[in-house]
Design a protein around this motif. Sequence first.
Motif, PDB file in Angstrom:
ATOM      1  N   ALA A 151     -34.783  30.698 -32.636  1.00  0.00           N
ATOM      2  CA  ALA A 151     -35.054  31.760 -33.617  1.00  0.00           C
ATOM      3  C   ALA A 151     -36.302  32.567 -33.295  1.00  0.00           C
ATOM      4  N   ASP A 152     -37.311  31.962 -32.684  1.00  0.00           N
ATOM      5  CA  ASP A 152     -38.577  32.656 -32.438  1.00  0.00           C
ATOM      6  C   ASP A 152     -38.651  33.282 -31.048  1.00  0.00           C
ATOM      7  N   TYR A 153     -37.508  33.401 -30.366  1.00  0.00           N
ATOM      8  CA  TYR A 153     -37.538  33.962 -29.012  1.00  0.00           C
ATOM      9  C   TYR A 153     -38.057  35.405 -29.065  1.00  0.00           C
ATOM     10  N   GLY A 154     -39.064  35.698 -28.244  1.00  0.00           N
ATOM     11  CA  GLY A 154     -39.674  37.022 -28.215  1.00  0.00           C
ATOM     12  C   GLY A 154     -40.997  37.113 -28.944  1.00  0.00           C
ATOM     13  N   GLU A 155     -41.403  36.038 -29.630  1.00  0.00           N
ATOM     14  CA  GLU A 155     -42.631  36.087 -30.433  1.00  0.00           C
ATOM     15  C   GLU A 155     -43.863  36.271 -29.559  1.00  0.00           C
ATOM     16  N   LEU A 156     -43.909  35.621 -28.399  1.00  0.00           N
ATOM     17  CA  LEU A 156     -45.084  35.717 -27.536  1.00  0.00           C
ATOM     18  C   LEU A 156     -45.252  37.131 -26.985  1.00  0.00           C
ATOM     19  N   SER A 157     -44.166  37.698 -26.494  1.00  0.00           N
ATOM     20  CA  SER A 157     -44.233  39.029 -25.894  1.00  0.00           C
ATOM     21  C   SER A 157     -44.163  40.148 -26.924  1.00  0.00           C
ATOM     22  N   GLY A 158     -43.837  39.801 -28.168  1.00  0.00           N
ATOM     23  CA  GLY A 158     -43.809  40.790 -29.225  1.00  0.00           C
ATOM     24  C   GLY A 158     -42.642  41.748 -29.151  1.00  0.00           C
ATOM     25  N   GLU A 237     -42.654  33.052 -22.256  1.00  0.00           N
ATOM     26  CA  GLU A 237     -41.710  33.151 -23.375  1.00  0.00           C
ATOM     27  C   GLU A 237     -40.646  32.063 -23.264  1.00  0.00           C
ATOM     28  N   ASN A 238     -40.157  31.866 -22.060  1.00  0.00           N
ATOM     29  CA  ASN A 238     -39.110  30.867 -21.846  1.00  0.00           C
ATOM     30  C   ASN A 238     -39.654  29.440 -21.928  1.00  0.00           C
ATOM     31  N   GLU A 239     -40.890  29.254 -21.504  1.00  0.00           N
ATOM     32  CA  GLU A 239     -41.499  27.931 -21.652  1.00  0.00           C
ATOM     33  C   GLU A 239     -41.556  27.514 -23.123  1.00  0.00           C
ATOM     34  N   ILE A 240     -41.964  28.437 -23.972  1.00  0.00           N
ATOM     35  CA  ILE A 240     -42.034  28.134 -25.408  1.00  0.00           C
ATOM     36  C   ILE A 240     -40.657  27.757 -25.936  1.00  0.00           C
ATOM     37  N   ALA A 241     -39.656  28.564 -25.592  1.00  0.00           N
ATOM     38  CA  ALA A 241     -38.294  28.319 -26.085  1.00  0.00           C
ATOM     39  C   ALA A 241     -37.803  26.939 -25.663  1.00  0.00           C
ATOM     40  N   GLN A 242     -38.011  26.590 -24.410  1.00  0.00           N
ATOM     41  CA  GLN A 242     -37.558  25.296 -23.894  1.00  0.00           C
ATOM     42  C   GLN A 242     -38.305  24.137 -24.536  1.00  0.00           C
ATOM     43  N   SER A 243     -39.637  24.217 -24.478  1.00  0.00           N
ATOM     44  CA  SER A 243     -40.468  23.092 -24.922  1.00  0.00           C
ATOM     45  C   SER A 243     -40.300  22.819 -26.411  1.00  0.00           C
ATOM     46  N   GLU A 244     -40.327  23.874 -27.218  1.00  0.00           N
ATOM     47  CA  GLU A 244     -40.252  23.671 -28.663  1.00  0.00           C
ATOM     48  C   GLU A 244     -38.849  23.286 -29.107  1.00  0.00           C
ATOM     49  N   ALA A 245     -37.830  23.765 -28.397  1.00  0.00           N
ATOM     50  CA  ALA A 245     -36.470  23.325 -28.703  1.00  0.00           C
ATOM     51  C   ALA A 245     -36.294  21.851 -28.355  1.00  0.00           C
ATOM     52  N   ALA A 246     -36.921  21.431 -27.259  1.00  0.00           N
ATOM     53  CA  ALA A 246     -36.767  20.042 -26.810  1.00  0.00           C
ATOM     54  C   ALA A 246     -37.531  19.062 -27.682  1.00  0.00           C
TER      55      ALA A 246
END
Length: 410
Positions: A151-158, A237-246
């Motif tokens: 759900a939060d994909y894109g938050e880092l890059s805005g 951005e992808n690191e956040i998505a992977q790590s927090e989903a895992a």
Amino acid sequence: MRELKVYNTLTRKKETFVPVTPGQVKMYVCGITPYNHSHMGNARPFVTWDVIKRYLEHLGYEVTHIQNFTDVDDKIINAANGEGVTWDTISNRYIASYFDVMDKLHIRRADKYPRVSEHMDEIINMVQTLIDKGYAYVIDHDVYYSVEKFADYGELSGRSLDDMMAGARIEVDDRKHNPMDFALWKGAKPGEPSWDSPWGKGRPGWHIECSAMAKDCLGDTIDIHCGGKDLVFPHHENEIAQSEAATGKPFAHYWMHNGHINIDNKKMSKSLGNFFTVREAAAVYGYDCIRMFMLMSHYRSPLNYSGEILMQAKAALERLRTAKSNLEFFIANGRDGALSEADAAFVQGLDQYREKFDAVMDDDFNTAGGLAAVFALVTAANTYLADAGDNAATAVCLRAADMLCELAEV
């Protein structure tokens, strides 16, 4: 009350730094892909993070510093195939080259340098976790991350997912559920290194590597994640998505990104061919001069590479060395005994330079301001020596030299 302020890319504002564990800082730095010698643009982030680590230690924090090597990558494989050698021959060669120049830049070694090739089990386990949780899917021998599931994909890059799709250069693959989905695992291809996995032989995608290594070395949540601005999207951005989903936990509390070094207003990079290696620049200006050059601007600002600015850095460095040398002369040859009123007044005023230094460095590690405080101390010391003449006190010069070295050490 004193506070360290850190600019957080995630929130796009300065925030008070509060570590997960009081007194301790867990810091992960995205390292190099070792397929060529390090250029000046490669060196800037490592000088930056070295100073930040030093300042955190100056404040009394215990810092655990992890920096990876992406030693399995398309560029390494292409270089190896071009030379007719193995991929690890290339990576080992340029890792050794990296350490050679970074040591000469006085960059302290990280606590650990994890390599992708040594963390395949952790990477595979994280990919499997993402599949099991419904964030990833398998097609043939490839595994992709489904960005729409986070759900939060894109938050880092805005940026919104729609905006990213419109502006991104996406590798065409009709098999993917969404064009923005990215590879977690790539099926083996001829001429490439590969490892066994539940989905067949292959190798990891770029982004999953840092997620797995950071988790293995520092746990589920880290304090500071560092890298160049070019890594905000897609890598971080992808690191956040992977790590927090895992893990279901925040991955990093503070995201810090340094500005680029530019030549003619263009980012210095190997792909553009507009770069100077650190060794080439050092042959002309010296390694200490390069370090000074990189610290004369705030780490988030772009930095223009030019001979004129490097010569300014060289002059500044010589001024520091001369001041230290002059103080050391009077430490050895100065007057002993009771301090005069002028001596006592100078010593009493020394703490103000540390206070000025700390105040500007507390404001998002402002090294330009920090250097200004150091040079204010140099000016004061030079004035004291000029006024005292041959009557400079040994004890006073020792105190001034200690203060100069303390601040310059950061």
